[in-house]
Motif scaffolding. Structure first.
Motif, mmCIF file in Angstrom:
data_model
loop_
_atom_site.group_PDB
_atom_site.id
_atom_site.type_symbol
_atom_site.label_atom_id
_atom_site.label_comp_id
_atom_site.label_asym_id
_atom_site.label_seq_id
_atom_site.Cartn_x
_atom_site.Cartn_y
_atom_site.Cartn_z
ATOM 1 N N PRO A 1 3.690 138.683 16.919
ATOM 2 C CA PRO A 1 3.009 137.408 17.188
ATOM 3 C C PRO A 1 3.914 136.224 16.883
ATOM 4 C CG PRO A 1 1.583 138.912 15.977
ATOM 5 C CD PRO A 1 2.941 139.526 15.974
ATOM 6 N N ASP B 1 2.504 133.069 16.873
ATOM 7 C CA ASP B 1 1.635 132.060 16.262
ATOM 8 C C ASP B 1 0.525 132.766 15.499
ATOM 9 O OD1 ASP B 1 -0.030 132.999 18.325
ATOM 10 O OD2 ASP B 1 0.584 131.374 19.640
ATOM 11 N N PRO B 2 -0.188 132.062 14.641
ATOM 12 C CA PRO B 2 -1.201 132.709 13.793
ATOM 13 C C PRO B 2 -2.295 133.445 14.568
ATOM 14 C CG PRO B 2 -0.708 130.509 12.978
ATOM 15 C CD PRO B 2 -0.015 130.631 14.294
ATOM 16 N N ASP B 3 -2.706 132.920 15.716
ATOM 17 C CA ASP B 3 -3.793 133.581 16.447
ATOM 18 C C ASP B 3 -3.299 134.685 17.360
ATOM 19 O OD1 ASP B 3 -2.524 132.110 18.341
ATOM 20 O OD2 ASP B 3 -4.266 130.915 18.953
ATOM 21 N N GLY B 4 -1.984 134.892 17.455
ATOM 22 C CA GLY B 4 -1.443 135.989 18.239
ATOM 23 C C GLY B 4 -1.536 135.794 19.736
ATOM 24 N N ALA B 5 -1.773 134.547 20.197
ATOM 25 C CA ALA B 5 -1.901 134.307 21.634
ATOM 26 C C ALA B 5 -0.563 134.425 22.350
ATOM 27 C CB ALA B 5 -2.507 132.927 21.880
ATOM 28 N N THR B 6 0.513 134.162 21.634
ATOM 29 C CA THR B 6 1.857 134.228 22.204
ATOM 30 C C THR B 6 2.689 135.202 21.385
ATOM 31 O OG1 THR B 6 1.674 131.919 22.907
ATOM 32 C CG2 THR B 6 3.872 132.885 22.899
#
Length: 363
Positions: free
Chosen positions: A308, A310-315
């Motif tokens: 990941p 970024d923290p939310d794992g979107a990228t």
């Protein structure tokens, strides 16, 4: 023995419709070709009497367990080939595995539970992946070779190699890329994962992956080159409204075609990659620390891991291994330093020497 015509058989008509539906995107071209191949073999098995005549009645009867067992047995013995083969009595383990996978996909599409006979397939051993040092040298070459004056084919393969180094994507996933999947402003690329042995009922996963600086530079240069290759009207400004295709990777000088700019498919991509790696291995043969790269992309892409970004794992982004501690790690660092010093003493060409400074990227 002549094949008996079966074009009017209900099961064959239903099978043809099913296959066309299963071959629609996002199914890749290679898998679509395999599905049509298996459907053709089922039709041949019915024509030659390799399976029971009742299989012509319906799709459910064609996919009955005993019918599929007879089909696989005939295929394994080489009885369903349309053309003579060098070893007519043998079918490879890989081809049998493809047949079984395609039957499961077609059965799932038709809503029919497919039961296949048990087999003991040989263990598949994966080829070794490309080591960290050749990958780091390759990244350095990418960074310092993206410049004006490069040939169109070199610009394309540098962008392809950079994409693989950053994303670890498969060849089929590369071929499926479109220009709107690339966002150079944010430095990302959108991939649709099409893994092997995936559940055909599952929607393919789409992920966004960060591109490194060298890959962004290579991609920007390739997009400029590509815009001229795909221009529909050369008298008009290049751009999305004046393109023959939105495929990201296009041909440079296709054989048998009057103009370039055709979408690059799996085999064309594999040939272009193999030629580029062959030239690269020749250029780098005498350089310290260089191990010849395999001419198959699979061994390079399997060496890449994502994490990941970024923290939310979107990228996602390429994972940079954490340096290990201990005597072995220290010895490895000393070996790398000695190799770097030796490279400087040998006065490597300017386009390659900066590559050695990027070893820390993968070490």
């Amino acid at each position: 023995m002549a094949d008996a015509p079966t074009t009017a058989a209900p099961s064959v008509e239903a099978l043809d419709t099913l296959v066309e539906r299963a071959c629609e995107p996002p199914t890749g071209m290679s898998r679509a070709k395999q599905l049509r191949w298996v459907a053709g073999e089922l039709r041949t098995a019915l024509e030659r009497g390799a399976i029971v005549p009742t299989a012509a009645g319906s799709l459910a009867q064609l996919f009955a367990p005993d019918t599929l067992a007879d089909y696989l047995a005939a295929a394994e013995r080489g009885l369903l080939r349309r053309k003579p083969a060098a070893r007519p009595g043998q079918a490879s383990a890989a081809s049998m595995r493809v047949r079984e996978d395609c039957l499961r996909i077609l059965g799932a599409r038709a809503g029919i539970a497919v039961t296949l006979p048990e087999r003991n397939p040989p263990r598949v051993e994966l080829r070794p992946v490309v080591a960290a040092r050749p990958r780091s040298i390759l990244l350095g070459h990418l960074e310092h070779s993206t410049r004006p004056g490069r040939s169109e084919s070199r610009s394309r393969i540098l962008a392809i190699i950079g994409t693989v180094l950053d994303t670890g994507c498969r060849a089929g996933e590369l071929c499926a890329l479109r220009t709107d999947d690339v966002d150079l402003h944010h430095g990302t690329i959108r991939l649709t994962h099409l893994p092997q042995h995936r559940n055909p009922r599952t929607t393919p996963a789409t992920v966004t992956v960060c591109l490194s600086g060298p890959t962004r530079a290579a991609m920007r240069h390739w997009l400029t080159v590509r815009s001229h290759l795909v221009a529909r009207d050369t008298t008009q400004p290049v751009g999305p409204g004046n393109e023959t295709t939105d495929a990201l990777w296009v041909s440079i000088a296709p054989s048998g075609h009057p103009r370039p700019g055709l979408p690059l498919h799996f085999r064309g991509l594999a040939r272009a990659y193999a030629r580029a790696i062959h030239d690269l291995n020749t250029e780098m043969a005498a350089e310290p620390g260089w191990h010849p790269l395999p001419q198959r992309m699979e061994q390079l892409r399997r060496a890449i891991e994502l994490e990941p970004a970024d923290p939310d794992g979107a990228t996602l982004r390429r994972r940079t291994p954490t340096p290990a501690a201990g005597p072995e790690a220290t010895a490895q660092a000393l070996r790398s330093l000695l190799l770097d010093q030796r490279a400087d003493q040998m006065k490597m060409p300017a386009m390659w020497s900066p590559a050695w400074k990027t070893v820390a990227v993968f070490s």
